[in-house]
Structures are given as C-alpha cells and as structure tokens.
Scaffold this active site. Structure first.
Site, mmCIF file in Angstrom:
data_model
loop_
_atom_site.group_PDB
_atom_site.id
_atom_site.type_symbol
_atom_site.label_atom_id
_atom_site.label_comp_id
_atom_site.label_asym_id
_atom_site.label_seq_id
_atom_site.Cartn_x
_atom_site.Cartn_y
_atom_site.Cartn_z
ATOM 1 N N HIS A 173 0.935 -1.212 0.111
ATOM 2 C CA HIS A 173 -0.187 -0.042 0.006
ATOM 3 C C HIS A 173 0.760 1.180 0.117
ATOM 4 O O HIS A 173 1.773 1.220 0.621
ATOM 5 C CB HIS A 173 -0.861 0.047 1.416
ATOM 6 C CG HIS A 173 -1.916 0.906 1.001
ATOM 7 N ND1 HIS A 173 -1.959 2.392 1.506
ATOM 8 C CD2 HIS A 173 -3.319 0.934 0.660
ATOM 9 C CE1 HIS A 173 -2.968 2.989 1.383
ATOM 10 N NE2 HIS A 173 -3.986 1.951 0.979
ATOM 11 N N ASP A 192 -8.006 -4.321 -0.597
ATOM 12 C CA ASP A 192 -8.490 -4.586 -2.062
ATOM 13 C C ASP A 192 -8.428 -6.139 -2.362
ATOM 14 O O ASP A 192 -9.017 -6.553 -3.128
ATOM 15 C CB ASP A 192 -7.772 -3.874 -3.077
ATOM 16 C CG ASP A 192 -8.020 -2.612 -2.948
ATOM 17 O OD1 ASP A 192 -9.069 -1.974 -2.901
ATOM 18 O OD2 ASP A 192 -6.966 -1.439 -2.788
#
Length: 438
Positions: free
Chosen positions: A314, A372
C-alpha cells in the site's frame, strides 16, 4: 543548494549553501503523528519553492478527521480505530462521526438516519439524463455526469457560505449516492430502475435497489447487508488520498459540493486509486490454478517483468492494512452464507497470500495483503460485476469527501489551491515569422 537543520525548539533553520543566508521556519505539532515545517512564507523569504512531485512530503491542510500511521498499520476516524468501528458500529454512525466529530447518542442517531432515509429519492427528471448515455457506458462515467448534474436540480443547497445549506447538501449526497449508483448499475443491465424503500437500512436499501426486479420479490439477506455495511465503513475515509485531495482542491475555489464530489469520483476512477480490487480479480483469473502461483511470484520479483502482485502492499501502509483483517473475515462470512465456502477463487487467493507472506522478498519489503485483496472476491460473490466495483467505492467514500470538504470550507486558514512548479522549458525566445522558419 540548501541544508535543513534543527534550529530553535519549535523551528528549523534553512541555509542556502550558495550564499550562506539562513532562514528560520516554525515547526507545528499535531496531536499525534509527524510534525510539519510551516513553509507558507518560504517563497516570500527565500525566493524558492519546495519540489515535491505527488505532494508525498507536503501537508496540504490541517484536519481532525482521519489519522493514519502506515508504519504501525493504524487507521482511526476521529480517534476511533477502524477495527472497532467495523466490529461494533454501523455505517450511519460512522457517517455521523465523520461529519460531526463524535459518535451519536440514540436520539441523534435516530434523527440522522431519518434525515438520510428521507433524502434517498432523486429528482424524477434524472431518469432522462441516464437515458442519454449509451447502454454500454462505464458506470463510473455515468456517476461523474449524474453527480455533477445534481447542482442543476438542487439549487437550494449550493450556497457554501450558508451552514444550513452545507448540511442539506451533505445529507443529500450521502443519501442519494446509493440511489444514483444503483440506477447506474440497473441502466448497464438494461433493467428498470428501483425506488428506495424507507423501511430498509442504508446498506440493505442499496442491495434492494441493485437486485430487485419487477417480476419477483427480493428479500435482502441480513448477512450480505451487514457485509455491505462493513465494506462501506472500511472505505468511508482515508485521509488526504488522491480523490479526497481532488475534492479539497476543487472546493478551494468555492465550487458547489456536487461539483466537488463529481471531481472526487473522476479521480477515484483511476486504476491506481479505486480500481485495485478489480485488478486483483483479473490477476487471480490470469493465475487460474494454485500450481501456477510460484511462476507468478517469480515474475513479480523480476524487475524486468511488468507483472505486479495486485492487492499486496500500500502507498501508505508499510505494515498489515488494518482493514484487510476485517475484510478477510467478512469474505469468509459471505461465502459461507452463499454456500460458496469452497470458492476456488478464495482458495487461490489464500494460497497466494500464504506463499507470498512466507517469501523473504515480500516480507522484507512489507508487501502485506491490503483491503482490495479480499473486497473484490466478496463483491463478485454478491453478484456485482467488476465494472461496478469502483462505483461502490464512491458510495462509501462520499461521506469522507463531504466531511473533508466541509472541514475545508469552514477552515479560516484555507486558501484556493495553487501548486507551484519547477519550470524546465525554453527561456525567452524571439518570435519568427512563418516564412522565415526552417
């Protein structure tokens, strides 16, 4: 060119090594997290700007809404850990928290839920706007156009100087976004629009508008409604990301809130921002079987191979994404409820996660699964096509955008956004008539 060094207790000294001149700039401390160097007078005093592509080292605003510590894997809204909110709260409470700064009491929550519920219908003429799009239009293209057009329908809530109008616009956007998104979904399917129902919760109402058809009744599954509510909570706000910064930038000019949120949706549409869960499913589809995972792990480590392991790592989190653990558990709950506990896609994802987390390459680089990685599997199991994933993200993130926009408008320190640049083009050139150009 320059050298920054500690100065007084709450300041730093900037020295120009070319001239030996020094300037002192104050250091501002937040309630938690890194301090910032106040460089608002930098250009006036030094004649230079900072250079920070992507603004990754620049604090663009002061905010009390969301705190992230990427190294520690922390995400908090108004001081509350995202794990606690996802486990013990619901999306309406989180919306109230983001907008008002505190969790509501029973009376406040009841009024807020009522106000949102009774704003969920949209102007009937918006149906004609939808019908102007091609049937194969991407739902995000429809969302950008329809949300931007809301200012043409709701003139009584576009005066940003009026606190009451700001609140009405906030309620309208939070309330109408699921209706607008569901209409975009139905339009893409060629199915009739479904009106909202006031006796359903926010998440259940959204599922009803998406999956009800006139020829048979649709009963919202409470497990799926809870999962949808949790997905909304996990995506409600994420500090000064690209879309939120876009909303603030648009709002800094005095633009109406509907236009600002449309700008945020446009930014979210980018595959590097809102399309990551769709990319995870495409990647799993490309891998196909467990025995091929080592091949793709090898490719991901090859700097000359364009393949990337989607759903890992991330931009902010250098630890486990705190939302991922909640999403992982939710994924199991949804698949079990739908009788898909042995879903091949989930088995493939879990095996990929296991192998990657045992690999020194990914561990050293702290490439952990993010939110995600699991959300796409859940949404697909619920019956949503990948084209609608980012639309669902926009529904959830609307409250964060609105809270950030509202905070910006009410901040006396906020000015119109005007980034600077390092110009590397031509210096002054003399104009040459066309008949004398080589």
């Amino acid at each position: 060119m320059t050298d920054a060094k500690p100065g007084a207790k709450n300041s730093v000294t900037l020295t120009d090594n070319r001239t030996g001149r020094s300037w002192e700039f104050p250091v501002l401390d937040g309630s938690i997290g890194p301090s910032v160097i106040d460089i608002r007078k930098l250009y006036a005093e030094t004649g230079s700007f900072t250079y920070d592509p992507g603004y990754t080292s620049t604090g663009s605003c002061e905010s009390k809404i969301t705190f992230i510590d990427g190294e520690a894997g922390i995400l908090r809204h108004r001081g509350y850990a995202i794990e606690d909110l996802a486990e013990h709260s619901d999306f309406m409470e989180v919306c109230y928290l983001l907008l008002h700064g505190d969790l509501p009491n029973a009376e406040q929550k009841a009024k807020f839920v009522h106000d949102i519920t009774y704003h969920t219908m949209v102007h009937e003429q918006l149906q004609y706007l939808y019908r102007g799009f091609r049937r194969d239009a991407h739902p995000m293209a429809v969302m950008v156009g329809v949300v931007g057009a809301l200012s043409a329908f709701y003139h009584d809530s576009t005066d940003i100087a009026d606190p009451h109008q700001r609140m009405i616009a906030s309620h309208r956007l939070i309330a109408k976004m699921p209706t607008i998104a569901a209409m975009a979904f139905k339009y893409s399917l060629g199915q009739p629009f479904v009106y909202p129902k006031n006796d359903l919760s926010y998440a259940a109402n959204f599922l009803s508008m998406c999956f009800t058809v006139p020829c048979e009744p649709y009963v919202v599954n409470p497990v799926l409604a809870k999962a949808m509510d949790r997905i909304f909570i996990l995506h409600a706000d994420h500090e000064q990301n690209a879309s939120t910064s876009t909303v603030r930038m648009a709002g800094s000019s005095g633009a109406n809130p509907f236009a600002c949120i449309a700008a945020g949706i446009a930014s979210l549409w980018g595959p590097a921002h809102g399309g990551a869960n769709e990319a995870v499913l495409r990647m799993l589809g490309e891998i196909r079987t467990k025995d091929r995972i080592p091949e793709f792990i090898k490719r991901a480590k090859d700097k000359n191979d364009p393949f990337r392991l989607m759903g890992f790592g991330h931009r902010v989190y250098k630890n486990y994404d705190p939302r991922a653990a909640v999403m992982r558990r939710t994924c199991y709950e949804v698949l079990e409820e739908l009788g898909k506990k042995n879903e091949p896609l989930l088995d493939l994802a879990l095996e990929l996660e296991r192998i990657a987390l045992d690999d020194e390459y990914f561990v050293e680089r702290k490439l952990y699964p993010n939110v995600d990685f699991y959300s796409g599997i859940i949404l697909q199991a619920m019956g949503f096509p990948t084209s609608i994933f980012t639309v669902l993200f926009a529904v959830a993130r609307t409250v964060g955008w609105i809270a950030q926009w509202k905070e910006m408008v009410e901040d006396p320190e906020q000015r119109i956004g005007r980034p600077r640049q390092l110009y590397t083009g031509h210096a002054k050139r003399d104009f040459v008539p066309i008949d004398k150009r080589g």
